[in-house]
Design a protein around this motif. Sequence first.
Motif, PDB file in Angstrom:
ATOM      1  N   UNK A  69       0.823  -1.208   0.000  1.00  0.00           N
ATOM      2  CA  UNK A  69       0.000   0.000   0.000  1.00  0.00           C
ATOM      3  C   UNK A  69       0.862   1.265   0.000  1.00  0.00           C
ATOM      4  N   UNK A  70       1.979   1.241   0.743  1.00  0.00           N
ATOM      5  CA  UNK A  70       2.818   2.435   0.811  1.00  0.00           C
ATOM      6  C   UNK A  70       3.512   2.715  -0.519  1.00  0.00           C
ATOM      7  N   UNK A  71       3.858   1.670  -1.254  1.00  0.00           N
ATOM      8  CA  UNK A  71       4.440   1.854  -2.587  1.00  0.00           C
ATOM      9  C   UNK A  71       3.377   2.382  -3.546  1.00  0.00           C
ATOM     10  N   UNK A  72       2.192   1.802  -3.461  1.00  0.00           N
ATOM     11  CA  UNK A  72       1.108   2.179  -4.369  1.00  0.00           C
ATOM     12  C   UNK A  72       0.656   3.622  -4.158  1.00  0.00           C
ATOM     13  N   UNK A  73       0.546   4.057  -2.895  1.00  0.00           N
ATOM     14  CA  UNK A  73       0.042   5.418  -2.652  1.00  0.00           C
ATOM     15  C   UNK A  73       1.157   6.471  -2.624  1.00  0.00           C
ATOM     16  N   UNK A  74       2.419   6.037  -2.807  1.00  0.00           N
ATOM     17  CA  UNK A  74       3.525   6.977  -2.914  1.00  0.00           C
ATOM     18  C   UNK A  74       4.225   7.305  -1.608  1.00  0.00           C
ATOM     19  N   UNK A  75       3.678   6.835  -0.487  1.00  0.00           N
ATOM     20  CA  UNK A  75       4.316   7.117   0.800  1.00  0.00           C
ATOM     21  C   UNK A  75       5.749   6.596   0.832  1.00  0.00           C
ATOM     22  N   UNK A  76       5.935   5.412   0.280  1.00  0.00           N
ATOM     23  CA  UNK A  76       7.271   4.796   0.253  1.00  0.00           C
ATOM     24  C   UNK A  76       8.253   5.644  -0.537  1.00  0.00           C
ATOM     25  N   UNK A  77       7.813   6.150  -1.663  1.00  0.00           N
ATOM     26  CA  UNK A  77       8.708   6.947  -2.502  1.00  0.00           C
ATOM     27  C   UNK A  77       9.042   8.288  -1.869  1.00  0.00           C
ATOM     28  N   UNK A  78       8.211   8.734  -0.938  1.00  0.00           N
ATOM     29  CA  UNK A  78       8.531   9.956  -0.210  1.00  0.00           C
ATOM     30  C   UNK A  78       9.800   9.822   0.610  1.00  0.00           C
ATOM     31  N   UNK A  79      10.127   8.585   0.996  1.00  0.00           N
ATOM     32  CA  UNK A  79      11.371   8.340   1.722  1.00  0.00           C
ATOM     33  C   UNK A  79      12.558   8.246   0.770  1.00  0.00           C
ATOM     34  N   UNK A  80      12.278   8.020  -0.504  1.00  0.00           N
ATOM     35  CA  UNK A  80      13.340   7.806  -1.485  1.00  0.00           C
ATOM     36  C   UNK A  80      13.119   8.707  -2.704  1.00  0.00           C
ATOM     37  N   UNK A  81      13.185  10.026  -2.500  1.00  0.00           N
ATOM     38  CA  UNK A  81      12.836  10.953  -3.582  1.00  0.00           C
ATOM     39  C   UNK A  81      13.800  10.932  -4.762  1.00  0.00           C
ATOM     40  N   UNK A  82      15.000  10.381  -4.596  1.00  0.00           N
ATOM     41  CA  UNK A  82      15.982  10.405  -5.679  1.00  0.00           C
ATOM     42  C   UNK A  82      15.872   9.196  -6.614  1.00  0.00           C
ATOM     43  N   UNK A  83      14.955   8.286  -6.327  1.00  0.00           N
ATOM     44  CA  UNK A  83      14.792   7.123  -7.198  1.00  0.00           C
ATOM     45  C   UNK A  83      14.226   7.589  -8.541  1.00  0.00           C
ATOM     46  N   UNK A  84      14.839   7.179  -9.653  1.00  0.00           N
ATOM     47  CA  UNK A  84      14.355   7.623 -10.969  1.00  0.00           C
ATOM     48  C   UNK A  84      12.886   7.266 -11.200  1.00  0.00           C
ATOM     49  N   UNK A  85      12.205   8.115 -11.925  1.00  0.00           N
ATOM     50  CA  UNK A  85      10.784   7.930 -12.184  1.00  0.00           C
ATOM     51  C   UNK A  85      10.498   6.599 -12.862  1.00  0.00           C
ATOM     52  N   UNK A  86      11.341   6.202 -13.827  1.00  0.00           N
ATOM     53  CA  UNK A  86      11.077   4.954 -14.526  1.00  0.00           C
ATOM     54  C   UNK A  86      11.200   3.751 -13.597  1.00  0.00           C
ATOM     55  N   UNK A  87      12.090   3.842 -12.605  1.00  0.00           N
ATOM     56  CA  UNK A  87      12.214   2.755 -11.625  1.00  0.00           C
ATOM     57  C   UNK A  87      10.956   2.701 -10.752  1.00  0.00           C
ATOM     58  N   UNK A  88      10.506   3.858 -10.292  1.00  0.00           N
ATOM     59  CA  UNK A  88       9.279   3.901  -9.476  1.00  0.00           C
ATOM     60  C   UNK A  88       8.108   3.300 -10.237  1.00  0.00           C
ATOM     61  N   UNK A  89       7.972   3.716 -11.499  1.00  0.00           N
ATOM     62  CA  UNK A  89       6.845   3.241 -12.292  1.00  0.00           C
ATOM     63  C   UNK A  89       6.911   1.719 -12.488  1.00  0.00           C
ATOM     64  N   UNK A  90       8.117   1.203 -12.728  1.00  0.00           N
ATOM     65  CA  UNK A  90       8.268  -0.241 -12.946  1.00  0.00           C
ATOM     66  C   UNK A  90       7.941  -1.018 -11.683  1.00  0.00           C
TER      67      UNK A  90
END
Length: 228
Positions: free
Chosen positions: A36-57
């Motif tokens: 759920x945290x990956x899906x709603x973006x909470x997880x990515x808030x901890x890792x803002x430097x992860x490339x967009x294409x990696x997040x999307x994949x």
Amino acid sequence: MRNRVILLAFRGDLDIDEDLLARHVRPTHSERALIKSISDGTYWGRHPKVPRDVRDAVTAGLPDLAPADGGDELKPWFTLRDALAGYVDTSEPLPPVPDSRLDRKQHDDMPVDHVGWPDARIYPGHTPNVLDRPAKTVKAGVHGVPGGESVLLTDETIGSKRAKTLRYKHRYMTVREAARVMTFPDSWRLCGPRGEKMRQLGNAVPVRLGEVFANAVARVLDEVESRS
């Protein structure tokens, strides 16, 4: 991702409060909460430097959430990326290991035991760690460092999407990265060559897991003493 059985035994005459013990070793994190945290973006808030294409994949590859079966009230599982970024115990992020540093050398500007190792391979039966899932079991091994359990996929890609050769680069985890997975503090010093250090980590109980059970035992025994 290792399943463990931990036995706690007390003298029979101590009249242990088993309900109190259970309250101190209850689940705290869940896979469902991580998804759920990956899906709603909470997880990515901890890792803002992860490339967009990696997040999307990563987000596109999430399994469907099963009907609610508990776990929503728990914290998300920690991932390998969390450990390397210092999120698990609020330590400093570990610096990246570039290709030029896969040379078995301890560089002065790198943390102790954060040493790159060459010749990492991926082959059937030795699949690598992915950053956005819990790490695979750190194995002690009997013939030196094991295969895919000590390899991770990075965020860096090579190859061509058009030629269908696009893939993520991989490398061996450093000893310090494996120690982070096992929740050892960065100040902890391991002895011996790389294979021996990995063996020590593979034979260890994760520090924070051991702490949970030790604290539970202490609290139960304190309660027994307060009644005596």
